[in-house]
Design an enzyme around this catalytic site. Structure first.
Site, short mmCIF file in Angstrom:
data_model
loop_
_atom_site.label_atom_id
_atom_site.label_comp_id
_atom_site.label_asym_id
_atom_site.label_seq_id
_atom_site.Cartn_x
_atom_site.Cartn_y
_atom_site.Cartn_z
N SER A 147 -10.29 45.22 5.86
CA SER A 147 -10.98 44.04 5.33
C SER A 147 -10.09 42.84 5.61
CB SER A 147 -11.18 44.19 3.82
OG SER A 147 -11.52 42.96 3.23
N TYR A 160 -8.58 46.62 -5.02
CA TYR A 160 -9.19 46.65 -3.68
C TYR A 160 -8.23 46.05 -2.65
CZ TYR A 160 -12.77 45.80 -0.07
OH TYR A 160 -13.51 45.79 1.09
#
Ligand code: NAD
Length: 259
Positions: A147, A160
């Site tokens: 990401s 995350y």
């Protein structure tokens, strides 16, 4: 059918493969000729539907239910690929979750869930796929769906970010370690992609506008736009890319101080 059969007869495992980016990766790899093991944890009917689509493209496919946070179940995925198709050429560590919780309010259980599904799975997915690739010879590709948040803080989603930061170093370190075996390890770092993980934002017009306005290309990515990057990295055009991340983020990392 598209004529690009760059991945003809290659065997790929895609984790979290029956929705969102994973689903698009399955279809793109299949379009390019690969046979696929679709890992999934929920919605067997979505997997069955996807299997039909892959068959229609002329490729072989099996769906295997496996929780990627469990090493024995990751091994089942590799074993299923070898049993059905004889080998593993491409491992896509895509499964992921988030809790949208900050450092102040993340529970131990939330922390462990995110780290196990996102990072532990990628670590052992890399290990087990690489062992098989070394055994069969000829190298391979391991593609970690990270990401922009492997590098870029997302306040309110701390675990995350940690997991994706860990995947960043996994990609770099395993890429160096496995290079002598011609196993290339690459991260793909999406920005905002229109998938189930982002339904809250997509269903709120004000939040969606704020997000679109922050992206230089002015919109979220379609899952297919990430899948094409993965297929490129799995194919003949990417024989010299390893131990790094390719970002596909519409320019957002260069333009926004964070969202
Ligand atoms: N959508 C985005 O904006 C975006 C941006 C950057 C990175 N990503 C990453 O892309 C990947 C795919 O996410 P997505 O956007 O397609 O969302 P998604 O929710 O559709 O996909 C996640 C998949 O992981 C599966 N999964 C969850 N826990 C699992 C487990 N224990 N075992 C096996 N599978 C499990 C889910 O069932 C689902 O199919 C994730 O790693 C995510 O972090 C997404």
């Amino acid at each position: 059918m598209e004529s690009n059969m760059n991945l003809k007869d290659k065997v790929a495992i895609v984790t979290g493969g029956n929705s969102g980016i994973g689903l698009a990766i399955v279809l793109e790899l299949a379009r390019q000729g690969a046979n696929i093991v679709i890992d999934y944890i929920a919605h067997p009917e979505a997997t069955e539907d996807l299997e039909k689509q892959v068959h229609a493209l002329g490729d072989k496919v099996i769906g295997v239910m496996a929780d990627v946070s469990r090493v024995d179940q990751l091994q089942n995925l590799v074993d299923a690929a070898v049993k059905e198709f004889g080998r593993v050429d491409i491992m896509v560590n895509n499964a992921g979750v988030e809790t949208r919780t900050s450092v102040l309010d993340t529970t131990e259980q939330q922390f462990e869930k995110v780290m196990n599904i996102n990072l532990k799975s990628a670590f052992f997915g890399t290990q087990l796929a690489a062992r098989q690739m070394i055994k069969q010879g000829g190298g391979g590709r391991i593609i970690n769906i990270t990401s922009v948040h492997e590098d870029w803080p997302m306040p309110g989603n701390t675990a995350y970010c940690l997991s994706k930061g860990g995947m960043r170093m996994l990609t770099r370190t395993a890429g160096v370690e496995l290079a002598p075996h011609n196993i290339l390890v690459v991260g793909v770092g999406p920005g905002a992609v229109a998938t189930p993980i982002n339904l809250v934002t997509m269903n709120d017009p004000a939040l969606l506008k704020k997000l679109d306005d922050a992206i230089p290309l002015g919109r979220m990515a379609k899952p297919e736009e990430i899948a094409k990057v993965v297929a490129f990295l799995a194919g003949d055009g990417a024989t010299y890319i390893t131990a790094t991340t390719i970002f596909a983020d519409g320019g957002i990392m260069q333009s926004s101080p964070g969202l």
